[in-house]
Scaffold this motif. Structure first.
Motif, PDB file in Angstrom:
ATOM      1  N   GLU A   1       0.823  -1.209   0.000  1.00  0.00           N
ATOM      2  CA  GLU A   1       0.000   0.000   0.000  1.00  0.00           C
ATOM      3  C   GLU A   1       0.863   1.267   0.000  1.00  0.00           C
ATOM      4  OE1 GLU A   1      -0.374  -2.507   2.303  1.00  0.00           O
ATOM      5  OE2 GLU A   1      -2.071  -3.448   1.260  1.00  0.00           O
ATOM      6  N   ASP A   2       1.906   1.274   0.852  1.00  0.00           N
ATOM      7  CA  ASP A   2       2.798   2.433   0.892  1.00  0.00           C
ATOM      8  C   ASP A   2       3.507   2.618  -0.440  1.00  0.00           C
ATOM      9  OD1 ASP A   2       2.178   3.128   3.483  1.00  0.00           O
ATOM     10  OD2 ASP A   2       3.942   2.170   4.368  1.00  0.00           O
ATOM     11  N   PHE A   3       3.897   1.510  -1.034  1.00  0.00           N
ATOM     12  CA  PHE A   3       4.629   1.612  -2.294  1.00  0.00           C
ATOM     13  C   PHE A   3       3.731   2.126  -3.411  1.00  0.00           C
ATOM     14  CE2 PHE A   3       7.420   0.224  -5.757  1.00  0.00           C
ATOM     15  CZ  PHE A   3       8.612   0.728  -5.268  1.00  0.00           C
ATOM     16  N   ILE A   4       2.477   1.694  -3.430  1.00  0.00           N
ATOM     17  CA  ILE A   4       1.531   2.218  -4.422  1.00  0.00           C
ATOM     18  C   ILE A   4       1.356   3.715  -4.213  1.00  0.00           C
ATOM     19  CG2 ILE A   4      -0.907   2.227  -5.111  1.00  0.00           C
ATOM     20  CD1 ILE A   4      -0.864  -0.833  -4.727  1.00  0.00           C
ATOM     21  N   ARG A   5       1.221   4.124  -2.963  1.00  0.00           N
ATOM     22  CA  ARG A   5       1.052   5.553  -2.669  1.00  0.00           C
ATOM     23  C   ARG A   5       2.285   6.356  -3.090  1.00  0.00           C
ATOM     24  NH1 ARG A   5       2.839   8.140   1.391  1.00  0.00           N
ATOM     25  NH2 ARG A   5       3.126   6.341   2.735  1.00  0.00           N
ATOM     26  N   LEU A   6       3.479   5.814  -2.790  1.00  0.00           N
ATOM     27  CA  LEU A   6       4.713   6.531  -3.100  1.00  0.00           C
ATOM     28  C   LEU A   6       5.089   6.485  -4.578  1.00  0.00           C
ATOM     29  CD1 LEU A   6       6.892   5.314  -0.106  1.00  0.00           C
ATOM     30  CD2 LEU A   6       6.027   7.633  -0.451  1.00  0.00           C
ATOM     31  N   GLN A   7       4.869   5.334  -5.211  1.00  0.00           N
ATOM     32  CA  GLN A   7       5.377   5.128  -6.566  1.00  0.00           C
ATOM     33  C   GLN A   7       4.300   5.105  -7.643  1.00  0.00           C
ATOM     34  OE1 GLN A   7       8.524   5.258  -7.236  1.00  0.00           O
ATOM     35  NE2 GLN A   7       9.159   5.320  -5.103  1.00  0.00           N
ATOM     36  N   GLY A   8       3.047   5.197  -7.258  1.00  0.00           N
ATOM     37  CA  GLY A   8       1.968   5.149  -8.243  1.00  0.00           C
ATOM     38  C   GLY A   8       2.182   6.075  -9.427  1.00  0.00           C
ATOM     39  N   PRO A   9       2.551   7.329  -9.195  1.00  0.00           N
ATOM     40  CA  PRO A   9       2.764   8.234 -10.333  1.00  0.00           C
ATOM     41  C   PRO A   9       3.900   7.796 -11.260  1.00  0.00           C
ATOM     42  CG  PRO A   9       2.487   9.497  -8.316  1.00  0.00           C
ATOM     43  CD  PRO A   9       2.587   8.053  -7.921  1.00  0.00           C
ATOM     44  N   ALA A  10       4.867   7.039 -10.749  1.00  0.00           N
ATOM     45  CA  ALA A  10       5.997   6.609 -11.579  1.00  0.00           C
ATOM     46  C   ALA A  10       5.592   5.565 -12.607  1.00  0.00           C
ATOM     47  CB  ALA A  10       7.110   6.045 -10.693  1.00  0.00           C
ATOM     48  N   VAL A  11       4.448   4.903 -12.394  1.00  0.00           N
ATOM     49  CA  VAL A  11       4.046   3.841 -13.310  1.00  0.00           C
ATOM     50  C   VAL A  11       2.979   4.298 -14.301  1.00  0.00           C
ATOM     51  CG1 VAL A  11       4.735   1.964 -11.796  1.00  0.00           C
ATOM     52  CG2 VAL A  11       2.428   2.851 -11.648  1.00  0.00           C
ATOM     53  N   GLU A  12       2.972   5.578 -14.598  1.00  0.00           N
ATOM     54  CA  GLU A  12       2.023   6.094 -15.581  1.00  0.00           C
ATOM     55  C   GLU A  12       2.581   6.052 -16.996  1.00  0.00           C
ATOM     56  OE1 GLU A  12       0.925   9.928 -14.055  1.00  0.00           O
ATOM     57  OE2 GLU A  12      -0.180   9.040 -12.381  1.00  0.00           O
ATOM     58  N   THR A  13       3.895   5.818 -17.118  1.00  0.00           N
ATOM     59  CA  THR A  13       4.525   5.723 -18.434  1.00  0.00           C
ATOM     60  C   THR A  13       5.360   4.457 -18.501  1.00  0.00           C
ATOM     61  OG1 THR A  13       6.560   6.867 -17.802  1.00  0.00           O
ATOM     62  CG2 THR A  13       4.719   8.257 -18.561  1.00  0.00           C
ATOM     63  N   VAL A  14       5.627   3.980 -19.705  1.00  0.00           N
ATOM     64  CA  VAL A  14       6.461   2.796 -19.870  1.00  0.00           C
ATOM     65  C   VAL A  14       7.844   3.048 -19.288  1.00  0.00           C
ATOM     66  CG1 VAL A  14       7.606   1.326 -21.587  1.00  0.00           C
ATOM     67  CG2 VAL A  14       5.177   1.886 -21.838  1.00  0.00           C
ATOM     68  N   THR A  15       8.408   4.234 -19.550  1.00  0.00           N
ATOM     69  CA  THR A  15       9.737   4.561 -19.019  1.00  0.00           C
ATOM     70  C   THR A  15       9.726   4.558 -17.495  1.00  0.00           C
ATOM     71  OG1 THR A  15      10.223   5.868 -20.975  1.00  0.00           O
ATOM     72  CG2 THR A  15      11.574   6.282 -19.038  1.00  0.00           C
ATOM     73  N   GLY A  16       8.690   5.108 -16.895  1.00  0.00           N
ATOM     74  CA  GLY A  16       8.587   5.111 -15.437  1.00  0.00           C
ATOM     75  C   GLY A  16       8.508   3.710 -14.874  1.00  0.00           C
ATOM     76  N   VAL A  17       7.730   2.835 -15.517  1.00  0.00           N
ATOM     77  CA  VAL A  17       7.618   1.440 -15.075  1.00  0.00           C
ATOM     78  C   VAL A  17       8.975   0.758 -15.161  1.00  0.00           C
ATOM     79  CG1 VAL A  17       6.627  -0.814 -15.630  1.00  0.00           C
ATOM     80  CG2 VAL A  17       5.175   1.211 -15.663  1.00  0.00           C
ATOM     81  N   LEU A  18       9.674   0.966 -16.274  1.00  0.00           N
ATOM     82  CA  LEU A  18      10.973   0.320 -16.463  1.00  0.00           C
ATOM     83  C   LEU A  18      11.994   0.806 -15.439  1.00  0.00           C
ATOM     84  CD1 LEU A  18      11.066   0.331 -20.356  1.00  0.00           C
ATOM     85  CD2 LEU A  18      10.770  -1.662 -18.857  1.00  0.00           C
ATOM     86  N   ASP A  19      12.030   2.102 -15.195  1.00  0.00           N
ATOM     87  CA  ASP A  19      12.943   2.639 -14.176  1.00  0.00           C
ATOM     88  C   ASP A  19      12.666   2.015 -12.812  1.00  0.00           C
ATOM     89  OD1 ASP A  19      14.431   4.370 -15.754  1.00  0.00           O
ATOM     90  OD2 ASP A  19      13.170   6.115 -15.331  1.00  0.00           O
ATOM     91  N   LEU A  20      11.400   1.996 -12.431  1.00  0.00           N
ATOM     92  CA  LEU A  20      11.005   1.459 -11.140  1.00  0.00           C
ATOM     93  C   LEU A  20      11.318  -0.034 -11.058  1.00  0.00           C
ATOM     94  CD1 LEU A  20       9.589   1.932  -8.424  1.00  0.00           C
ATOM     95  CD2 LEU A  20       7.439   1.393  -9.577  1.00  0.00           C
ATOM     96  N   ALA A  21      10.967  -0.778 -12.097  1.00  0.00           N
ATOM     97  CA  ALA A  21      11.198  -2.224 -12.094  1.00  0.00           C
ATOM     98  C   ALA A  21      12.684  -2.541 -11.994  1.00  0.00           C
ATOM     99  CB  ALA A  21      10.601  -2.856 -13.351  1.00  0.00           C
ATOM    100  N   MET A  22      13.517  -1.764 -12.657  1.00  0.00           N
ATOM    101  CA  MET A  22      14.959  -2.011 -12.590  1.00  0.00           C
ATOM    102  C   MET A  22      15.475  -1.828 -11.160  1.00  0.00           C
ATOM    103  SD  MET A  22      16.380  -0.572 -16.204  1.00  0.00           S
ATOM    104  CE  MET A  22      18.004  -1.281 -16.028  1.00  0.00           C
ATOM    105  N   GLY A  23      14.997  -0.822 -10.472  1.00  0.00           N
ATOM    106  CA  GLY A  23      15.399  -0.622  -9.081  1.00  0.00           C
ATOM    107  C   GLY A  23      14.954  -1.772  -8.197  1.00  0.00           C
ATOM    108  N   LEU A  24      13.722  -2.214  -8.376  1.00  0.00           N
ATOM    109  CA  LEU A  24      13.201  -3.317  -7.571  1.00  0.00           C
ATOM    110  C   LEU A  24      13.905  -4.632  -7.879  1.00  0.00           C
ATOM    111  CD1 LEU A  24       9.432  -2.376  -7.811  1.00  0.00           C
ATOM    112  CD2 LEU A  24      10.870  -2.288  -5.756  1.00  0.00           C
ATOM    113  N   GLU A  25      14.177  -4.876  -9.141  1.00  0.00           N
ATOM    114  CA  GLU A  25      14.846  -6.124  -9.513  1.00  0.00           C
ATOM    115  C   GLU A  25      16.296  -6.137  -9.026  1.00  0.00           C
ATOM    116  OE1 GLU A  25      13.113  -8.620 -10.523  1.00  0.00           O
ATOM    117  OE2 GLU A  25      11.334  -7.393 -10.801  1.00  0.00           O
ATOM    118  N   THR A  26      16.924  -4.976  -8.944  1.00  0.00           N
ATOM    119  CA  THR A  26      18.275  -4.906  -8.393  1.00  0.00           C
ATOM    120  C   THR A  26      18.258  -5.281  -6.917  1.00  0.00           C
ATOM    121  OG1 THR A  26      18.902  -3.227 -10.003  1.00  0.00           O
ATOM    122  CG2 THR A  26      20.283  -3.411  -8.045  1.00  0.00           C
ATOM    123  N   GLN A  27      17.236  -4.833  -6.195  1.00  0.00           N
ATOM    124  CA  GLN A  27      17.103  -5.220  -4.794  1.00  0.00           C
ATOM    125  C   GLN A  27      16.901  -6.732  -4.670  1.00  0.00           C
ATOM    126  OE1 GLN A  27      13.902  -2.667  -3.514  1.00  0.00           O
ATOM    127  NE2 GLN A  27      15.330  -1.258  -2.541  1.00  0.00           N
TER     128      GLN A  27
END
Length: 191
Positions: free
Chosen positions: A123-149
């Protein structure tokens, strides 16, 4: 990630990599750390990892359902499917580790899926990162950070498990994360 690879002298730049291009990181330094004490059994690591994968899958699925952009929704759906494959690998390892493992339903009842890679609640992550997943580039940036973790987590877990076959499952998952990161990077390059 570097410390997990055996580098002894590693410094954490305040603000992280995002500080290099002018963006400012917010929150306490311990935010997003995975809750590992180092004393967990391999079965406990699997339960924790499974929950993190499910939390991330839930995030991707929720964002896909909420997206008004069909390209973004499709990408998020693909990312959710990757997390399902990782969960399956973890459950297979779990059944091999224990003499009398739980059935799938009972196993999943033990899972805390409210937390994602990085230690965030979904829930916190959706609240914090929701706007980042409005574009393909935003999704890819976010996913790369999460996959690195996730890569870092699996490398660390792989080093802690004594049995070679069980350790190899985590190292194989780490390799899958590397492959996934390369794929995400190539998608990002094409944007």
């Amino acid at each position: 990630l570097l410390a997990g690879q055996g580098f002894a002298t590693v410094y954490n730049l305040q603000g992280g990599i995002k500080a290099w291009d002018g963006r400012t990181a917010a929150g306490p330094p311990e935010a997003g750390l995975t809750p590992l004490t180092g004393n967990e059994t391999p079965a406990e690591w699997i339960v924790l990892s499974y929950g993190l994968e499910e939390g991330l899958r839930s995030f991707y699925a929720a964002m896909a359902a909420a997206s008004g952009n069909s390209r973004v929704a499709l990408l998020l759906g693909e990312l959710a499917a990757v997390e399902d494959r990782h969960k399956e690998r973890l459950f297979q390892l779990y059944t091999r580790l224990l003499p009398q493992p739980l059935e799938r339903r009972a196993f999943e009842e033990r899972i805390d899926a409210g937390q994602m890679e990085g230690g965030f609640t979904t829930e916190d992550f959706i609240r914090l990162q929701g706007p980042a997943v409005e574009t393909v580039t935003g999704v890819l940036d976010l996913a790369m950070g999460l996959e690195t973790q996730a890569l870092d987590l699996y490398l660390r877990l792989g080093r802690r498990i004594a049995a070679e076959a069980d350790r190899q499952v985590f190292l194989d998952l780490a390799e899958e994360e590397k492959t996934h990161l390369r794929h995400l990077g190539s998608l990002l390059d094409r944007q």
